[in-house]
Design an enzyme around this catalytic site. Sequence first.
Site, PDB file in Angstrom:
ATOM      1  N   HIS A 318      42.820  37.263  53.001  1.00 27.21           N
ATOM      2  CA  HIS A 318      41.701  38.191  53.196  1.00 27.21           C
ATOM      3  C   HIS A 318      40.485  37.508  53.823  1.00 27.21           C
ATOM      4  O   HIS A 318      39.571  38.185  54.287  1.00 27.21           O
ATOM      5  CB  HIS A 318      41.326  38.882  51.878  1.00 27.21           C
ATOM      6  N   ASP A 356      48.101  35.911  48.214  1.00 24.57           N
ATOM      7  CA  ASP A 356      47.068  36.078  49.247  1.00 24.57           C
ATOM      8  C   ASP A 356      46.836  34.713  49.899  1.00 24.57           C
ATOM      9  O   ASP A 356      45.947  33.956  49.505  1.00 24.57           O
ATOM     10  CB  ASP A 356      45.801  36.614  48.589  1.00 24.57           C
ATOM     11  N   SER A 429      36.936  32.241  47.593  1.00 25.98           N
ATOM     12  CA  SER A 429      38.355  32.459  47.864  1.00 25.98           C
ATOM     13  C   SER A 429      38.916  31.390  48.790  1.00 25.98           C
ATOM     14  O   SER A 429      38.334  31.083  49.828  1.00 25.98           O
ATOM     15  CB  SER A 429      38.556  33.835  48.506  1.00 25.98           C
TER      16      SER A 429
END
Length: 512
Positions: A318, A356, A429
Site C-alpha cells: 500500500h 501486504d 508501514s
Amino acid sequence: MAEERACCVVSVSGPTDGPWSCSGVVLSRGPGLVLCQGAVFAPFLRDGPAAWAQPRALLPADLRPCPRLLVLQPSAGTRAPALGLDPSAGGLQQHEARLLALVPCGAFQQALGRAFGPAEQWRFGGEAAGDDLEALHWFAWLRVPGLDTPGEGWIARASASCLRKGEGLLACGSPFGDLCPDLFLNTLSRGVVSNVAGEENALILTDARCLPGTEGGGAFLPSPDGSRLVAVIAASLCWKGAEWVGLTLLCSLAAILRSSASVLGEAGVVVPPVPGRVAAVPAGGGQDPLGWVALVECGAVWGSGVLLAPRLLLTCRHVVEAGAPLRVTPAPGPGRPATTLNGRLVFATQESSPFDVAVVELEESVPGFVPLCLADTFLPGEEVSVVGFGALGRACGPSVTVGVLSAVVAVAGRPVMLQTTCAVHGGSSGGPLVSSRSGRLLGIVASNTRDTGAGSTYPHLNFCIPITILQPPIAHYRRTGDPSAFAGLNRVGEGVQAAWRLQRQPAHPSKL
C-alpha cells in the site's frame, strides 16, 4: 529513588477559584528552586492568552490576582507511591512557593514550528496544557524556601545533545496533578528516545507513557553513576489529525536553562553549566536498526522500508501502489550521507493477498550498507522495537518505539502474524520490527489497529509480517533475479486469510 525525590506537584489557586495543578521538578535545594510547565498559570494572566505570544519573560506583576502556590513532595524517608501518602500522618510535605518568572524557551518553540506542521493538524493536551499550543514552550520558575537544604545544590543534569534515538529514558510525574497524591505522586514510566529535533535536541519525543497532569515532570537519563535529569515533560498526549500518536513531548532542560539564565540572574540565582555528555545505559543490544530503515515515497504517498541488501528494499504494497515513480531515502548515519535514490518496483502482492508486501530494486547501491541478521524464531513477551517514518516522518527522520512481542499467530504451526505493543503510526508501514535482545529482524510493520466508527487509531496494537514468511522468496530472488519467486505470497490458504481478515475492507461495519 532519586527521580521520585526530585519530582513534585505544583498547585496554583486564586482567592475564589482553582486549584490548577501540574507536575514539577526540584532543580535545586540550595536555594530551593522548582521548575514546572507554564500553562498552569494561564487562568491568572492579566493579558489572557495573548501574553503567550510575546518573547519576553512574564513576571509576578503580569498575573492577576496574586495566586497561592504550593509545592507537594513526599516527606523524607517516605517512598511514593508504593507506601501511600497521608497528609495527616506527615507523609506529604506542602511548601509555600512564589513565582520568580514565566520564561519562554525559544529553541523549543522553533523546533515545534519546524517539526509539527500546521497542515498535519497536530494537537497536544493535558491537565496543564489543555489545547493552548501557544503555552507549550513556556516554563515557570518557583522559589521554595521550604526546600532549602544546607550542603545540597543542583540536581544531576545532562545535556539533551548527547541523546540517541532508541536510548532509554525514565519519566517521572504525577498523573492528574494534585488529585489523590497518595495514589499518583511521582509515578514512573520507562521508554526510549523516539525522536529529536531542533538545536542541540531541544525537542524530544519519547514513548514513555505519561498521563495528563505529568506536564512539568522530569525525564531522566540512566547512567552507571546515577540518573541525570535531561528534559521536562511539555505535553503528555499528542494527536496527529484523528490519530492518537501515543508519544510524550519533552523539552530539553539545557534549552530551558539557556533561555532562563538572564531572568534567574536578575533574581540572584546562578545557573551552573549542564554537563555535555554522560555514559548512558543503552536501551537494548544487537545492531542499530536505524541503519536498516529508509523513507519510501511514491507520489503523494510515503512510508518506510527495510534495506535487505545494498540495492534491495522491502516495504508494503500500500506504500507503492500509487504507481508513481519511487524515491528511496536511506536514514543517514556514519559513512552514509543523506541521499535519495530512484527505485524500481520488482514485485507487489495482489490486493487479495493478506501479505501486504512489495519488493523494490534501487538504481544504485546504498553507501555504508551493513548486512542485517534475520530471525528464525519468535519469543512472545520479548522486548522489541519498531523503526519507521511515522509520527514526525520526513521532518526529523525515523522514530524508534519499544514494546513487547505480544502475540505470535500461527497457522499449521507456522507463524503468519506478529503483534506488538510498540507505538506505530501512519508512515511506519514497511519499517523493521527488531528483537532488542538479539538485534535480529523479526518482520515488517503492516498496520496498526483502527476504530472505523470513530476514525481513530490505537498505536499500541499493531500487526507485522514475520520475516520467516518472506525469507525463502527473498533468498531465491537474490540467487536468480526472478520476480516469480514471490508469487507464492499471493497463494495462501484460508487459515492465513482468516488470521489477516481485519486488514481487509469489512463487509459490515467493524470496530477494527
